[in-house]
Design a protein around this motif. Structure first.
Motif, PDB file in Angstrom:
ATOM      1  N   LEU A  81      -3.684 -86.333   5.692  1.00  0.00           N
ATOM      2  CA  LEU A  81      -2.294 -86.754   5.824  1.00  0.00           C
ATOM      3  C   LEU A  81      -2.031 -87.821   4.763  1.00  0.00           C
ATOM      4  O   LEU A  81      -2.974 -88.427   4.248  1.00  0.00           O
ATOM      5  CB  LEU A  81      -2.029 -87.355   7.214  1.00  0.00           C
ATOM      6  CG  LEU A  81      -2.004 -86.400   8.412  1.00  0.00           C
ATOM      7  CD1 LEU A  81      -3.391 -85.902   8.761  1.00  0.00           C
ATOM      8  CD2 LEU A  81      -1.400 -87.089   9.633  1.00  0.00           C
ATOM      9  N   LEU A  82      -0.769 -88.038   4.436  1.00  0.00           N
ATOM     10  CA  LEU A  82      -0.412 -89.084   3.478  1.00  0.00           C
ATOM     11  C   LEU A  82       0.368 -90.180   4.196  1.00  0.00           C
ATOM     12  O   LEU A  82       1.039 -89.908   5.206  1.00  0.00           O
ATOM     13  CB  LEU A  82       0.477 -88.511   2.368  1.00  0.00           C
ATOM     14  CG  LEU A  82      -0.158 -87.493   1.425  1.00  0.00           C
ATOM     15  CD1 LEU A  82       0.879 -86.994   0.425  1.00  0.00           C
ATOM     16  CD2 LEU A  82      -1.344 -88.120   0.687  1.00  0.00           C
ATOM     17  N   GLY A  83       0.308 -91.384   3.628  1.00  0.00           N
ATOM     18  CA  GLY A  83       1.126 -92.470   4.170  1.00  0.00           C
ATOM     19  C   GLY A  83       2.607 -92.095   4.164  1.00  0.00           C
ATOM     20  O   GLY A  83       3.394 -92.634   4.933  1.00  0.00           O
ATOM     21  N   ALA A  84       2.984 -91.151   3.288  1.00  0.00           N
ATOM     22  CA  ALA A  84       4.384 -90.726   3.191  1.00  0.00           C
ATOM     23  C   ALA A  84       4.814 -89.836   4.360  1.00  0.00           C
ATOM     24  O   ALA A  84       5.992 -89.498   4.474  1.00  0.00           O
ATOM     25  CB  ALA A  84       4.599 -89.967   1.878  1.00  0.00           C
ATOM     26  N   PRO A 129       3.789-103.396  -5.616  1.00  0.00           N
ATOM     27  CA  PRO A 129       4.919-102.453  -5.571  1.00  0.00           C
ATOM     28  C   PRO A 129       4.702-101.311  -6.558  1.00  0.00           C
ATOM     29  O   PRO A 129       4.008-101.487  -7.561  1.00  0.00           O
ATOM     30  CB  PRO A 129       6.110-103.314  -5.998  1.00  0.00           C
ATOM     31  CG  PRO A 129       5.518-104.436  -6.787  1.00  0.00           C
ATOM     32  CD  PRO A 129       4.127-104.669  -6.259  1.00  0.00           C
ATOM     33  N   ALA A 130       5.279-100.133  -6.245  1.00  0.00           N
ATOM     34  CA  ALA A 130       5.214 -99.009  -7.182  1.00  0.00           C
ATOM     35  C   ALA A 130       6.035 -99.378  -8.405  1.00  0.00           C
ATOM     36  O   ALA A 130       7.061-100.032  -8.266  1.00  0.00           O
ATOM     37  CB  ALA A 130       5.787 -97.759  -6.524  1.00  0.00           C
ATOM     38  N   PRO A 131       5.730 -98.997  -9.624  1.00  0.00           N
ATOM     39  CA  PRO A 131       4.542 -98.216  -9.962  1.00  0.00           C
ATOM     40  C   PRO A 131       3.342 -99.078 -10.355  1.00  0.00           C
ATOM     41  O   PRO A 131       2.413 -98.571 -10.945  1.00  0.00           O
ATOM     42  CB  PRO A 131       5.034 -97.413 -11.167  1.00  0.00           C
ATOM     43  CG  PRO A 131       5.958 -98.364 -11.878  1.00  0.00           C
ATOM     44  CD  PRO A 131       6.591 -99.224 -10.826  1.00  0.00           C
ATOM     45  N   ASP A 216       7.450 -89.132  -3.171  1.00  0.00           N
ATOM     46  CA  ASP A 216       7.263 -89.853  -1.901  1.00  0.00           C
ATOM     47  C   ASP A 216       5.886 -90.493  -1.787  1.00  0.00           C
ATOM     48  O   ASP A 216       5.651 -91.270  -0.866  1.00  0.00           O
ATOM     49  CB  ASP A 216       7.443 -88.892  -0.714  1.00  0.00           C
ATOM     50  CG  ASP A 216       8.884 -88.466  -0.575  1.00  0.00           C
ATOM     51  OD1 ASP A 216       9.716 -88.947  -1.355  1.00  0.00           O
ATOM     52  OD2 ASP A 216       9.175 -87.640   0.305  1.00  0.00           O
ATOM     53  N   SER A 217       4.962 -90.145  -2.673  1.00  0.00           N
ATOM     54  CA  SER A 217       3.624 -90.739  -2.590  1.00  0.00           C
ATOM     55  C   SER A 217       3.369 -91.628  -3.817  1.00  0.00           C
ATOM     56  O   SER A 217       3.485 -92.846  -3.737  1.00  0.00           O
ATOM     57  CB  SER A 217       2.564 -89.649  -2.444  1.00  0.00           C
ATOM     58  OG  SER A 217       2.760 -88.624  -3.401  1.00  0.00           O
ATOM     59  N   LEU A 218       3.123 -90.995  -4.992  1.00  0.00           N
ATOM     60  CA  LEU A 218       2.862 -91.795  -6.200  1.00  0.00           C
ATOM     61  C   LEU A 218       4.032 -92.702  -6.543  1.00  0.00           C
ATOM     62  O   LEU A 218       3.855 -93.819  -7.004  1.00  0.00           O
ATOM     63  CB  LEU A 218       2.642 -90.880  -7.414  1.00  0.00           C
ATOM     64  CG  LEU A 218       1.424 -89.980  -7.456  1.00  0.00           C
ATOM     65  CD1 LEU A 218       1.307 -89.346  -8.829  1.00  0.00           C
ATOM     66  CD2 LEU A 218       0.174 -90.761  -7.152  1.00  0.00           C
ATOM     67  N   ASP A 226      -1.109 -93.800   0.457  1.00  0.00           N
ATOM     68  CA  ASP A 226      -2.408 -93.831   1.152  1.00  0.00           C
ATOM     69  C   ASP A 226      -2.804 -92.432   1.626  1.00  0.00           C
ATOM     70  O   ASP A 226      -1.944 -91.599   1.941  1.00  0.00           O
ATOM     71  CB  ASP A 226      -2.337 -94.744   2.390  1.00  0.00           C
ATOM     72  CG  ASP A 226      -2.457 -96.213   2.016  1.00  0.00           C
ATOM     73  OD1 ASP A 226      -2.871 -96.509   0.881  1.00  0.00           O
ATOM     74  OD2 ASP A 226      -2.114 -97.059   2.858  1.00  0.00           O
ATOM     75  N   MET A 227      -4.106 -92.217   1.683  1.00  0.00           N
ATOM     76  CA  MET A 227      -4.613 -90.946   2.201  1.00  0.00           C
ATOM     77  C   MET A 227      -5.208 -91.205   3.581  1.00  0.00           C
ATOM     78  O   MET A 227      -6.009 -92.136   3.743  1.00  0.00           O
ATOM     79  CB  MET A 227      -5.662 -90.386   1.252  1.00  0.00           C
ATOM     80  CG  MET A 227      -5.057 -90.083  -0.117  1.00  0.00           C
ATOM     81  SD  MET A 227      -6.310 -89.678  -1.327  1.00  0.00           S
ATOM     82  CE  MET A 227      -5.680 -88.109  -1.911  1.00  0.00           C
TER      83      MET A 227
END
Ligand SMILES: Cc1cc2nc3c(=O)[nH]c(=O)nc-3n(C[C@H](O)[C@H](O)[C@H](O)COP(=O)(O)OP(=O)(O)OC[C@H]3O[C@@H](n4cnc5c(N)ncnc54)[C@H](O)[C@@H]3O)c2cc1C
Length: 482
Positions: A81-84, A129-131, A216-218, A226-227
């Motif tokens: 699953l992803l944190g997203a 924060p991203a990126p 939504d992830s990177l 997160d994974m």
């Protein structure tokens, strides 16, 4: 009696056995206890509906479920699953699943065993924060040349600049070519990511859906990338918690209850014929609304047979999905065998019988599974065509070579599980049906439905299934099922 128990929530009949519309209206049947059906059931029970969750199989979870073998409790396939996965995580929390105990959270990573010519890319655990989290990971990554790193930075900058949107969908391979990605980055990062997320090779996969997942992830805050690795079996992770939650609110959830036919009664009620061990024969019962949360082809079969309704256009769309397989090879070793990390990416090379793409050390997730490794092969058509013994042997040899650890070539036992219809091929421009069937009080839910906002379309994943279940419940609540 099992059949009366099953009938009671959804089948308030009068003395002559006729449906009592007054009582039936707020009762809803959810057909299929996969993640979509479970999500819909929870949402409807929370809104005060009397929910009956009907599942043909004995175990809840559908394509993400526990499999009881004579040797061990396994899953039908290792999942990530992803944190997203915001809706999945929300409903897990609502139904009392303690996230920290249920999943192991790891920062985004793509780490290959040392000495395999792979790379070591891992996002920092700092809450950047991203990126910035991605750029830091890129700066620190090993096994990538300066050119590879520049090419990855170019990809994310360009994708952000385009707001992760394409005017015309194309294949992931075309997108990577357009963004001038290096062959090494494609082999070590983009291809494995595309296979893991879309279960479709880049040459055939939709670039737009890939971008939606990457956005939504990177492209989002660090926690979204997160994974999350399940520590419990997949049925416990949400479906069984959801079923218990629904029952605690006056609903009922039954495994071994297959819906054989659906009929519309005077356009106001739905009559279901149900058979199986939970009902002890065949039973008819009535509901004010129905969420059809089976796979797409099973939904087509049930819709096709509804008397007096022309569902042919919808059924044609439902049967047009191309299935893609996923194979998981479980290898059990001595309990002392432990990898350095909970999971690794592997360099697959089917021409040389190196089929494995990722390996998970289940013992690091669940102490009762010490020494159990799960090797995942997405889009596994060619691998699944091998006899199971040969495939398991090839995968064990691949591990022994990659980790330079001869014992890995000699597992005590193995189990190969291939889900031939694990997902649908996520091709460019795929036409997905909406939740709305056009039939009052009957809605679709499943990982294959289209989101109301195209930018939110996900590939066939747990999050797509859960979002679809939530959307189906919302639609039913807004419709005539008052
Ligand atoms: C091996 C494998 C690995 C995967 N890996 C990942 C991953 O890492 N991450 C991720 O997010 N996703 C992954 N997926 C995809 C994910 O599991 C699916 O997208 C999701 O489980 C689909 O859920 P669903 O509820 O839409 O459908 P399903 O799970 O297919 O649920 C439909 C349910 O309906 C039931 N049913 C059918 N007909 C009837 C009937 N007539 N009456 C009653 N019940 C009926 C079925 O038994 C089933 O339980 C993987 C899938 C597989 C198979």
């Amino acid at each position: 009696m099992a059949d009366r128990d099953l009938a009671s929530p959804g089948a308030p009949t009068d003395k002559r056995g006729q449906p009592d519309p007054g009582q039936t209206r707020r009762s809803v049947a959810v057909i299929g206890a996969g993640w979509a059906g479970c999500a819909a059931a929870v949402e409807l029970a929370q809104a005060g509906y009397k929910v009956t969750l009907l599942e043909a199989a004995r175990t809840f979870g559908g394509r993400a479920r526990r499999v009881d073998t004579d040797r061990a409790h396994l899953d039908n396939g290792q999942h990530i699953l992803l944190g997203a996965y915001s809706e999945t995580l929300r409903l897990m929390q609502l139904t009392g699943v303690a996230r920290d105990q249920a999943v192991l959270t790891l920062p985004l990573q793509m780490r290959y065993p040392p000495n395999t010519g792979g790379m070591d890319f891992v996002a920092p655990s700092l809450p950047l924060p991203a990126p910035l989290h991605l750029l830091t990971a890129l700066f620190r990554a090993q096994g990538l040349t300066g050119e590879d790193k520049l090419s990855l930075a170019r990809f994310t900058t360009s994708a952000r600049w385009m707001d992760w949107q394409l005017h015309n969908d194309c294949s992931v391979s075309e997108l990577l070519e357009r963004f001038d990605q290096t062959p090494r980055l494609i082999a070590l990062m983009w291809r494995p990511l595309c296979l893991a997320a879309l279960n479709t090779p880049p040459e055939r996969a939709s670039a737009q859906i890939f971008l939606n997942v990457l956005r939504d992830s990177l492209g989002a805050r660090r926690r979204a990338s997160d994974m999350l690795l399940p520590r419990t079996d997949l049925s416990k992770l949400f479906p069984e918690a959801a079923a218990a939650w629904v029952e605690a609110r006056g609903g009922s959830a039954r495994g071994g209850a297959k819906v054989q036919a659906i009929r519309s009664i005077e356009g106001r009620l739905w009559q279901l014929d149900i058979s199986g061990s939970a009902v002890g024969g065949t039973w008819s019962t009535y509901f004010g609304g129905v969420v059809l949360a089976t796979g797409a082809s099973q939904a087509a079969t049930l819709l096709h047979d509804i008397p007096g309704r022309d569902t042919s256009a919808l059924c044609a769309r439902l049967t047009a999905f191309e299935p893609e397989a996923i194979t998981t090879v479980y290898l059990q070793y001595d309990a002392a065998i432990r990898l350095k990390l909970p999971f690794y990416a592997l360099r697959d090379d089917p021409g040389n019988h190196h089929y494995g793409q990722f390996v998970f050390d289940r013992g690091q997730l669940d102490a009762s599974q010490a020494g159990l490794l799960a090797v995942v092969i997405s889009a596994s058509g060619p691998a699944a065509a091998q006899p199971q013994e040969l495939l398991a042997e090839a995968v064990a040899v691949q591990l022994a070579v990659d980790f330079q650890w001869p014992e890995l070539g000699r597992p005590d036992w193995f189990k190969v599980i291939t889900e031939k219809r694990a997902t649908y091929a996520c091709a460019p421009g795929l036409r997905r049906p909406a939740n709305d069937t056009g039939l009052p009080g009957l809605v679709l839910a499943g990982d294959y439905t289209a989101a109301s906002d195209a930018a939110k379309n996900y590939p066939a994943t747990l999050e797509a299934a859960v979002r679809s279940g939530v959307a189906a419940a919302a639609l039913l609540k807004r419709s005539a099922v008052q």
